[in-house]
Write a protein that holds these residues in place. Structure first.
Motif, PDB file in Angstrom:
ATOM      1  N   ALA A  11      60.631  96.572 149.436  1.00 42.21           N
ATOM      2  CA  ALA A  11      59.296  96.166 149.881  1.00 42.21           C
ATOM      3  C   ALA A  11      58.314  96.310 148.720  1.00 42.21           C
ATOM      4  O   ALA A  11      58.025  97.420 148.276  1.00 42.21           O
ATOM      5  CB  ALA A  11      58.857  97.006 151.072  1.00 42.21           C
ATOM      6  N   MET A  12      57.801  95.181 148.237  1.00 41.12           N
ATOM      7  CA  MET A  12      56.926  95.156 147.068  1.00 41.12           C
ATOM      8  C   MET A  12      55.472  94.974 147.488  1.00 41.12           C
ATOM      9  O   MET A  12      55.111  93.945 148.076  1.00 41.12           O
ATOM     10  CB  MET A  12      57.325  94.001 146.134  1.00 41.12           C
ATOM     11  N   ASP A  13      54.657  95.954 147.195  1.00 42.72           N
ATOM     12  CA  ASP A  13      53.219  95.815 147.383  1.00 42.72           C
ATOM     13  C   ASP A  13      52.666  95.059 146.173  1.00 42.72           C
ATOM     14  O   ASP A  13      52.692  95.559 145.044  1.00 42.72           O
ATOM     15  CB  ASP A  13      52.587  97.210 147.487  1.00 42.72           C
ATOM     16  N   CYS A  14      52.200  93.838 146.393  1.00 45.44           N
ATOM     17  CA  CYS A  14      51.662  93.035 145.289  1.00 45.44           C
ATOM     18  C   CYS A  14      50.154  92.873 145.418  1.00 45.44           C
ATOM     19  O   CYS A  14      49.586  91.867 144.971  1.00 45.44           O
ATOM     20  CB  CYS A  14      52.351  91.680 145.226  1.00 45.44           C
ATOM     21  N   GLY A  15      49.494  93.853 146.021  1.00 44.07           N
ATOM     22  CA  GLY A  15      48.043  93.812 146.168  1.00 44.07           C
ATOM     23  C   GLY A  15      47.317  94.109 144.867  1.00 44.07           C
ATOM     24  O   GLY A  15      47.910  94.246 143.794  1.00 44.07           O
ATOM     25  N   ARG A  16      46.003  94.249 144.978  1.00 38.44           N
ATOM     26  CA  ARG A  16      45.161  94.393 143.794  1.00 38.44           C
ATOM     27  C   ARG A  16      45.537  95.602 142.946  1.00 38.44           C
ATOM     28  O   ARG A  16      45.620  95.511 141.714  1.00 38.44           O
ATOM     29  CB  ARG A  16      43.693  94.509 144.236  1.00 38.44           C
ATOM     30  N   ALA A  17      45.774  96.746 143.581  1.00 40.48           N
ATOM     31  CA  ALA A  17      46.061  97.960 142.814  1.00 40.48           C
ATOM     32  C   ALA A  17      47.364  97.850 142.045  1.00 40.48           C
ATOM     33  O   ALA A  17      47.495  98.377 140.937  1.00 40.48           O
ATOM     34  CB  ALA A  17      46.106  99.169 143.757  1.00 40.48           C
ATOM     35  N   MET A  18      48.351  97.146 142.605  1.00 40.73           N
ATOM     36  CA  MET A  18      49.644  97.032 141.937  1.00 40.73           C
ATOM     37  C   MET A  18      49.628  95.998 140.810  1.00 40.73           C
ATOM     38  O   MET A  18      50.595  95.900 140.050  1.00 40.73           O
ATOM     39  CB  MET A  18      50.725  96.656 142.949  1.00 40.73           C
ATOM     40  N   ALA A  60      57.722  91.068 150.100  1.00 40.99           N
ATOM     41  CA  ALA A  60      56.489  91.206 149.334  1.00 40.99           C
ATOM     42  C   ALA A  60      55.294  91.039 150.260  1.00 40.99           C
ATOM     43  O   ALA A  60      55.315  90.205 151.174  1.00 40.99           O
ATOM     44  CB  ALA A  60      56.436  90.180 148.206  1.00 40.99           C
ATOM     45  N   PHE A  61      54.249  91.806 150.006  1.00 42.72           N
ATOM     46  CA  PHE A  61      53.079  91.772 150.882  1.00 42.72           C
ATOM     47  C   PHE A  61      51.844  92.202 150.108  1.00 42.72           C
ATOM     48  O   PHE A  61      51.916  92.943 149.125  1.00 42.72           O
ATOM     49  CB  PHE A  61      53.289  92.698 152.087  1.00 42.72           C
ATOM     50  N   ASP A  62      50.687  91.721 150.562  1.00 44.05           N
ATOM     51  CA  ASP A  62      49.389  92.246 150.123  1.00 44.05           C
ATOM     52  C   ASP A  62      48.501  92.375 151.361  1.00 44.05           C
ATOM     53  O   ASP A  62      48.682  93.300 152.137  1.00 44.05           O
ATOM     54  CB  ASP A  62      48.769  91.405 149.006  1.00 44.05           C
ATOM     55  N   SER A  63      47.578  91.445 151.568  1.00 40.20           N
ATOM     56  CA  SER A  63      46.800  91.471 152.811  1.00 40.20           C
ATOM     57  C   SER A  63      47.598  90.931 153.987  1.00 40.20           C
ATOM     58  O   SER A  63      47.208  91.104 155.140  1.00 40.20           O
ATOM     59  CB  SER A  63      45.515  90.659 152.640  1.00 40.20           C
ATOM     60  N   ALA A  64      48.728  90.279 153.679  1.00 44.20           N
ATOM     61  CA  ALA A  64      49.637  89.746 154.698  1.00 44.20           C
ATOM     62  C   ALA A  64      51.018  89.624 154.070  1.00 44.20           C
ATOM     63  O   ALA A  64      51.157  89.623 152.844  1.00 44.20           O
ATOM     64  CB  ALA A  64      49.145  88.378 155.189  1.00 44.20           C
ATOM     65  N   ALA A  85      64.087  84.931 143.844  1.00 46.89           N
ATOM     66  CA  ALA A  85      63.090  85.352 144.825  1.00 46.89           C
ATOM     67  C   ALA A  85      62.044  86.254 144.180  1.00 46.89           C
ATOM     68  O   ALA A  85      60.842  86.133 144.466  1.00 46.89           O
ATOM     69  CB  ALA A  85      63.771  86.077 145.986  1.00 46.89           C
ATOM     70  N   ALA A  86      62.469  87.154 143.300  1.00 45.93           N
ATOM     71  CA  ALA A  86      61.524  88.041 142.623  1.00 45.93           C
ATOM     72  C   ALA A  86      60.555  87.257 141.747  1.00 45.93           C
ATOM     73  O   ALA A  86      59.390  87.648 141.594  1.00 45.93           O
ATOM     74  CB  ALA A  86      62.287  89.066 141.793  1.00 45.93           C
ATOM     75  N   GLY A  87      61.009  86.144 141.174  1.00 43.26           N
ATOM     76  CA  GLY A  87      60.123  85.329 140.353  1.00 43.26           C
ATOM     77  C   GLY A  87      59.014  84.664 141.156  1.00 43.26           C
ATOM     78  O   GLY A  87      58.012  84.227 140.572  1.00 43.26           O
ATOM     79  N   ARG A  88      59.166  84.587 142.466  1.00 42.84           N
ATOM     80  CA  ARG A  88      58.131  83.960 143.307  1.00 42.84           C
ATOM     81  C   ARG A  88      57.066  84.952 143.749  1.00 42.84           C
ATOM     82  O   ARG A  88      56.089  84.558 144.386  1.00 42.84           O
ATOM     83  CB  ARG A  88      58.771  83.322 144.541  1.00 42.84           C
ATOM     84  N   ILE A  89      57.238  86.224 143.440  1.00 39.84           N
ATOM     85  CA  ILE A  89      56.228  87.224 143.801  1.00 39.84           C
ATOM     86  C   ILE A  89      55.054  87.080 142.847  1.00 39.84           C
ATOM     87  O   ILE A  89      55.188  87.298 141.641  1.00 39.84           O
ATOM     88  CB  ILE A  89      56.813  88.647 143.749  1.00 39.84           C
ATOM     89  N   ASP A  90      53.906  86.717 143.364  1.00 44.95           N
ATOM     90  CA  ASP A  90      52.750  86.398 142.525  1.00 44.95           C
ATOM     91  C   ASP A  90      51.775  87.569 142.508  1.00 44.95           C
ATOM     92  O   ASP A  90      51.842  88.485 143.323  1.00 44.95           O
ATOM     93  CB  ASP A  90      52.061  85.137 143.059  1.00 44.95           C
ATOM     94  N   ALA A 118      51.770  94.720 157.242  1.00 45.03           N
ATOM     95  CA  ALA A 118      52.992  94.482 156.476  1.00 45.03           C
ATOM     96  C   ALA A 118      54.169  95.292 157.012  1.00 45.03           C
ATOM     97  O   ALA A 118      55.251  94.756 157.285  1.00 45.03           O
ATOM     98  CB  ALA A 118      52.751  94.814 155.003  1.00 45.03           C
ATOM     99  N   LEU A 119      53.985  96.591 157.187  1.00 46.96           N
ATOM    100  CA  LEU A 119      55.097  97.438 157.612  1.00 46.96           C
ATOM    101  C   LEU A 119      55.469  97.188 159.073  1.00 46.96           C
ATOM    102  O   LEU A 119      56.636  97.314 159.450  1.00 46.96           O
ATOM    103  CB  LEU A 119      54.744  98.902 157.383  1.00 46.96           C
ATOM    104  N   THR A 120      54.485  96.838 159.896  1.00 46.42           N
ATOM    105  CA  THR A 120      54.804  96.494 161.285  1.00 46.42           C
ATOM    106  C   THR A 120      55.621  95.203 161.348  1.00 46.42           C
ATOM    107  O   THR A 120      56.596  95.100 162.109  1.00 46.42           O
ATOM    108  CB  THR A 120      53.514  96.340 162.106  1.00 46.42           C
ATOM    109  N   THR A 121      55.235  94.219 160.545  1.00 46.69           N
ATOM    110  CA  THR A 121      55.998  92.971 160.493  1.00 46.69           C
ATOM    111  C   THR A 121      57.419  93.217 159.998  1.00 46.69           C
ATOM    112  O   THR A 121      58.388  92.676 160.538  1.00 46.69           O
ATOM    113  CB  THR A 121      55.296  91.964 159.576  1.00 46.69           C
ATOM    114  N   LEU A 122      57.548  94.068 158.981  1.00 42.36           N
ATOM    115  CA  LEU A 122      58.873  94.366 158.449  1.00 42.36           C
ATOM    116  C   LEU A 122      59.732  95.059 159.495  1.00 42.36           C
ATOM    117  O   LEU A 122      60.931  94.761 159.633  1.00 42.36           O
ATOM    118  CB  LEU A 122      58.746  95.229 157.197  1.00 42.36           C
ATOM    119  N   ALA A 123      59.148  95.982 160.251  1.00 40.24           N
ATOM    120  CA  ALA A 123      59.916  96.705 161.269  1.00 40.24           C
ATOM    121  C   ALA A 123      60.452  95.763 162.337  1.00 40.24           C
ATOM    122  O   ALA A 123      61.567  95.939 162.851  1.00 40.24           O
ATOM    123  CB  ALA A 123      59.044  97.788 161.899  1.00 40.24           C
TER     124      ALA A 123
END
Length: 436
Positions: free
Chosen positions: A236-243, A278-282, A302-307, A318-323
Motif C-alpha cells: 500500500a503506497m501513500d502517494c500524497g503530498r507528504a510522500m 496506491a492512494f492519496d485523497s482517494a 504498475a509501479a510506473g503508473r504511480i504518480d 483508502a484503508l477502508t476501501t482496501l479492507a
C-alpha cells in the motif's frame, strides 16, 4: 556560425594602445590602428578557413539514455569530422530540467576525427523528459575563431523507477543464505502446513508426535510440516503530498516504490503473491495480488503508473476501501509518512479496523534532516528555534509509532537508503514467526 574567440578580442585590443602612440608620434602613424585591426581580421579569417569544416561535421545517432530516479546516468554523443579535424572540441546540451543535468558543458579530445561528449544526468523525479539540442564548437590552429554547429536532437528521455537498484539488491539478497521459502526444495520440519507423517527421530519436537497413528502402527510417528506459501502481500503506497517530498535526493514515494519492488521480488521468489495499492485523497491504483513467472514485470509496470500528488492523504477512505477488496488474510505493507497529528489520528483509527483481520506492517523512513537539526550545535537564535521545532516533530512521530505498536502493527523504520533491506528482514522475520 563563426565568431571570434577571447584570444582574438584580446589581440585586437592589445594593439590599439601601441597604434595610438605611433599615430601621435608620426603624421602617417594613424594608419597603424586600421592596419593592426585588418591584420587581426585576416588572421581570424585564415584561422577559420584552416579549421574543421562545419558542413562536414556529423553527429552519430544518439542512444536514448535509461534514466532512474536518484541514479546518475550519462548521455553520450559522438561528433565526427570529415577531413581536417581540430585537436579538441566543446559541446553544450539543452535538456529538460526534470532530467537533472549537472553541467550543460563538456569537452572532448578529437581522436581519429571523432569527439565524444558525456553529460551526467541525475533525475530527481519520474516522468517524461527531452533532450532538445546539442551545440558543438571548436577553434582553428591559432585559436582565434570559434566555429559552431547546432544539432536538433528531439530525443525523448523518460525517467522511471530504479529497477537497476532493485536488481542489485536482489542479487545481494539471493547471494546470502536462505530466505524462508527461497529454495526450490520443500522446507520440511518448519512452518505450520502439514506435509506428511514420518518416523520420530531424536531432536524432533515431541509435540509433533501423532499418538493415535503411533498406537496404530506400534511405533512413534511424528507430523512433518513445511513452510506455508501462497500468502497474499499487498504493498500500500501513500502517494500524497507528504510522500512526494524529497529525502536523500529522491522523493519518498520513489524510495517506497523501490523498496516495494524489492519486497515483491522476494515474495514471488518464496512462492507468495504480491500486489500494489496506491492512494492519496482517494484510491488510485489496485492491481490485485499476482504470482508466477511474469508477475514481477506486471508489478514493475504498475509501479510506473504511480504518480506524484499534491493532495492530502485520506487514510480512512483508502484503508477502508482496501479492507473491502481483500478476500483473505493478507500482509498489508503501508508505506507512509505522517507529520500532521490529525491525519495520524485518522490513520490509527483506520489501521485498527484493518488489523482485526490482516497483518499490518508500517514502513517509515527516518527523517535525517530533522535529526541533523536536533543534533547540530546552535550558532544563532534561529538554530535553537529550528532544533526545538524539529525535536517536537520527532516526538510526535515517536508517539504515533508507539500507538501503532500497541495496536499490534509491526514497524520498519530505517534510513531512506536502507529501507529495502530492512523491509526484507522484517518480511523474513514475520514468516519465521509464522505470523502470516
Amino acid at each position: 556560425m563563426i565568431y571570434p574567440t577571447r584570444r582574438a578580442v584580446l589581440a585586437a585590443a592589445a594593439g590599439l594602445p601601441v597604434a595610438l602612440i605611433v599615430g601621435v608620434l608620426t603624421p602617417a602613424g594613424w594608419l597603424a590602428g586600421p592596419a593592426w585591426i585588418a591584420a587581426v581580421a585576416l588572421a581570424l579569417a585564415l584561422d577559420a578557413l584552416s579549421g574543421g569544416s562545419r558542413g562536414k561535421l556529423s553527429l552519430d545517432a544518439p542512444e536514448r539514455p535509461f534514466l532512474s530516479v536518484a541514479r546518475t546516468a550519462e548521455a553520450g554523443f559522438t561528433a565526427r569530422f570529415a577531413g581536417r579535424a581540430p585537436a579538441r572540441a566543446e559541446a553544450a546540451l539543452e535538456a529538460d530540467p526534470r532530467l537533472g543535468l549537472a553541467s550543460p558543458f563538456a569537452r572532448g579530445e578529437v581522436e581519429d576525427g571523432a569527439a565524444t561528449f558525456g553529460f551526467p544526468l541525475t533525475p530527481e523525479r519520474r516522468g517524461d523528459g527531452r533532450l532538445s539540442r546539442l551545440w558543438v564548437r571548436w577553434t582553428g590552429p591559432l585559436g582565434l575563431a570559434w566555429k559552431q554547429k547546432v544539432f536538433a536532437l528531439d530525443l525523448d528521455a523518460s525517467v522511471g523507477t530504479d529497477v537497476r537498484g532493485v536488481r542489485e539488491e536482489a542479487v545481494k539478497m539471493l547471494a546470502r543464505d536462505a530466505l524462508i521459502g527461497a529454495k526450490s526444495q520443500v522446507d520440511r520440519g518448519e512452518g505450520s502446513e502439514f506435509e506428511s507423517l514420518g518416523e520420530f527421530r531424536p531432536g524432533m519436537d515431541r509435540r509433533a508426535i501423532d499418538w493415535k497413528q503411533s498406537a496404530r502402527h506400534a511405533h512413534l510417528l511424528a507430523k512433518e510440516f513445511r513452510t506455508e506459501r501462497n500468502h497474499h502481500v499487498v504493498l500500500a503506497m501513500d502517494c500524497g503530498r507528504a510522500m512526494c517530498e524529497p529525502v536523500g535526493g529522491a522523493p519518498r514515494i520513489d524510495r517506497a516504490i523501490n523498496a516495494g519492488l524489492l519486497l515483491a521480488y522476494a515474495c514471488l521468489r518464496s512462492g507468495d503473491r504480491a500486489g500494489f495499492f496506491a492512494f492519496d485523497s482517494a484510491p488510485r491504483l489496485l492491481t490485485g495480488v499476482v504470482g508466477g513467472a511474469d508477475a514481477f514485470r506486471q508489478l514493475q509496470h504498475a509501479a510506473g503508473r504511480i504518480d506524484y500528488s499534491t493532495e492530502e492523504t485520506n487514510y480512512t477512505l483508502a484503508l477502508t476501501t482496501l479492507a473491502t477488496k481483500l478476500g483473505r488474510r493478507s500482509l498489508v505493507v503501508v508505506f507512509t509518512d505522517f507529520t500532521d497529528p490529525t491525519a495520524a489520528e485518522l490513520m490509527i483509527e483506520a489501521s485498527a479496523r484493518l488489523m482485526k483481520r490482516h497483518l499490518v506492517l508500517f514502513v517509515i523512513m527516518q527523517d535525517e534532516e530533522l535529526e541533523d537539526m536536533v543534533a547540530a550545535e546552535p550558532a544563532a537564535p534561529a538554530d535553537v528555534s529550528r532544533a526545538v521545532v524539529a525535536a517536537g516533530l520527532l516526538r510526535e512521530r515517536d508517539t504515533v509509532v508507539a500507538r501503532l505498536r500497541r495496536l499490534g502493527a509491526h514497524i520498519v523504520e530505517a534510513p531512506a537508503a536502507r529501507i529495502g533491506p530492512a523491509l526484507i528482514n522484517a518480511y523474513v522475520d514475520l514468516k519465521r514467526r509464522e505470523l502470516l
